[in-house]
Design a protein around this motif. Sequence first.
Motif, PDB file in Angstrom:
ATOM      1  N   GLY A   1      36.818 -20.851   6.692  1.00  0.00           N
ATOM      2  CA  GLY A   1      37.313 -20.558   8.053  1.00  0.00           C
ATOM      3  C   GLY A   1      36.753 -19.326   8.872  1.00  0.00           C
TER       4      GLY A   1
ATOM      5  N   ALA B   1      43.699 -22.027   8.932  1.00  0.00           N
ATOM      6  CA  ALA B   1      42.272 -22.524   8.995  1.00  0.00           C
ATOM      7  C   ALA B   1      41.045 -21.778   9.363  1.00  0.00           C
ATOM      8  CB  ALA B   1      42.218 -24.009   9.341  1.00  0.00           C
ATOM      9  N   ILE B   2      41.287 -21.209  10.538  1.00  0.00           N
ATOM     10  CA  ILE B   2      40.088 -20.456  11.184  1.00  0.00           C
ATOM     11  C   ILE B   2      40.735 -19.120  11.467  1.00  0.00           C
ATOM     12  CG2 ILE B   2      38.486 -20.153  13.412  1.00  0.00           C
ATOM     13  CD1 ILE B   2      38.162 -22.795  11.674  1.00  0.00           C
TER      14      ILE B   2
ATOM     15  N   SER C   1      35.179 -29.209  11.538  1.00  0.00           N
ATOM     16  CA  SER C   1      35.751 -30.099  12.619  1.00  0.00           C
ATOM     17  C   SER C   1      36.725 -29.618  13.566  1.00  0.00           C
ATOM     18  CB  SER C   1      36.290 -31.339  11.944  1.00  0.00           C
ATOM     19  OG  SER C   1      35.302 -32.340  11.448  1.00  0.00           O
ATOM     20  N   THR C   2      37.426 -28.565  13.107  1.00  0.00           N
ATOM     21  CA  THR C   2      38.350 -27.743  13.818  1.00  0.00           C
ATOM     22  C   THR C   2      37.970 -26.775  15.052  1.00  0.00           C
ATOM     23  OG1 THR C   2      39.780 -27.607  11.829  1.00  0.00           O
ATOM     24  CG2 THR C   2      40.311 -26.093  13.595  1.00  0.00           C
TER      25      THR C   2
ATOM     26  N   ASP D   1      41.882 -29.752  20.600  1.00  0.00           N
ATOM     27  CA  ASP D   1      42.898 -28.542  19.881  1.00  0.00           C
ATOM     28  C   ASP D   1      42.739 -27.475  20.824  1.00  0.00           C
ATOM     29  OD1 ASP D   1      44.660 -27.914  18.234  1.00  0.00           O
ATOM     30  OD2 ASP D   1      43.683 -28.107  16.498  1.00  0.00           O
TER      31      ASP D   1
ATOM     32  N   LYS E   1      43.037 -20.330  14.173  1.00  0.00           N
ATOM     33  CA  LYS E   1      43.766 -21.561  14.357  1.00  0.00           C
ATOM     34  C   LYS E   1      44.718 -21.518  12.947  1.00  0.00           C
ATOM     35  CE  LYS E   1      45.362 -25.109  15.768  1.00  0.00           C
ATOM     36  NZ  LYS E   1      46.089 -25.123  17.134  1.00  0.00           N
TER      37      LYS E   1
ATOM     38  N   TYR F   1      48.111 -23.859  11.223  1.00  0.00           N
ATOM     39  CA  TYR F   1      48.963 -24.952  10.915  1.00  0.00           C
ATOM     40  C   TYR F   1      50.003 -24.533  10.315  1.00  0.00           C
ATOM     41  CZ  TYR F   1      44.419 -27.147  12.722  1.00  0.00           C
ATOM     42  OH  TYR F   1      43.528 -27.424  13.257  1.00  0.00           O
TER      43      TYR F   1
ATOM     44  N   GLY G   1      36.221 -25.826   8.046  1.00  0.00           N
ATOM     45  CA  GLY G   1      36.834 -25.578   9.418  1.00  0.00           C
ATOM     46  C   GLY G   1      35.775 -26.183  10.571  1.00  0.00           C
TER      47      GLY G   1
ATOM     48  N   ASP H   1      30.124 -35.135  16.038  1.00  0.00           N
ATOM     49  CA  ASP H   1      30.821 -34.719  14.633  1.00  0.00           C
ATOM     50  C   ASP H   1      30.320 -35.718  13.713  1.00  0.00           C
ATOM     51  OD1 ASP H   1      32.555 -34.149  12.713  1.00  0.00           O
ATOM     52  OD2 ASP H   1      34.399 -35.033  13.552  1.00  0.00           O
TER      53      ASP H   1
ATOM     54  N   ASN I   1      36.599 -29.570  17.531  1.00  0.00           N
ATOM     55  CA  ASN I   1      37.865 -29.832  18.117  1.00  0.00           C
ATOM     56  C   ASN I   1      38.234 -28.928  19.214  1.00  0.00           C
ATOM     57  OD1 ASN I   1      37.792 -32.438  16.999  1.00  0.00           O
ATOM     58  ND2 ASN I   1      39.470 -31.774  15.558  1.00  0.00           N
ATOM     59  N   MET I   2      38.215 -27.680  18.984  1.00  0.00           N
ATOM     60  CA  MET I   2      38.781 -26.641  19.818  1.00  0.00           C
ATOM     61  C   MET I   2      37.632 -26.503  21.074  1.00  0.00           C
ATOM     62  SD  MET I   2      40.605 -23.841  18.000  1.00  0.00           S
ATOM     63  CE  MET I   2      39.359 -23.423  16.468  1.00  0.00           C
TER      64      MET I   2
END
Length: 233
Positions: free
Chosen positions: A224, A22-23, A47-48, A57, A11, A13, A45, A173, A51-52
């Motif tokens: 990440g 980030a990932i 929360s990312t 996301d 991931k 950005y 990472g 979360d 979210n995926m």
Amino acid sequence: MSIIKLENVIKSYPLGKTMVTAIKGVSFEIAEGDFASIIGPSGSGKSTILNMIGCIDVPTEGKVIINGQTTTGLTDREITNLRHDVLGFIFQSFNLLPVLNVYENIEFPFLISRKKYSAAEKKEQKEYIDHLIDAVGLSQWITHKPAELSGGQRQRVAIARALATKPKVVLADEPTANLDSKTGEDIIALMKKINKEIKTTFVFSTHDKNIFSIADHVIRLKDGIVAEDFRQN
């Protein structure tokens, strides 16, 4: 059997004229019925990833597979159906609607669904919501609104709402971040009880050592990447 699978997920950005990753090629699987904890320092990472998994996301590269479905390329309607049928969400800020009472907040996922329910299905929903309210210990507070509840009670409403559609997976979360330590321990115990009795898969993004200590499956992220992936208990 895996209910969640990440395959070489990346991931990135945009940050100004550059891309920040980030990932960085994360792969892991979470089995059906797991009480799993994704841990790591802020910025690692967590929360990312959550979210995926929750289809909030999408990965830049790689695959996120939920209940056998690869999320990349799904239509908005298919994502909505996946969230409604498979996923439940518990947020650290509770995300309750202040104008609705306890029962109405728990019922809300059905109210916003595009599905048409029969009278028999509505009756079954009511019976199950009543069961959940009793299970989380809020039977005396059913007509109260969030402002009239303590933090722990509001989180119990959020747990019941997440379970209302009988999801296979509940994503949480930092669910104890805004609670005092005793209330947080009670909430964790409640979720572990639900996990054992109903076999709902729980996936936490957390700093809470109490969640980490009773998790079946721990995934530790650092910068990440997956630094550790192990089972315990």
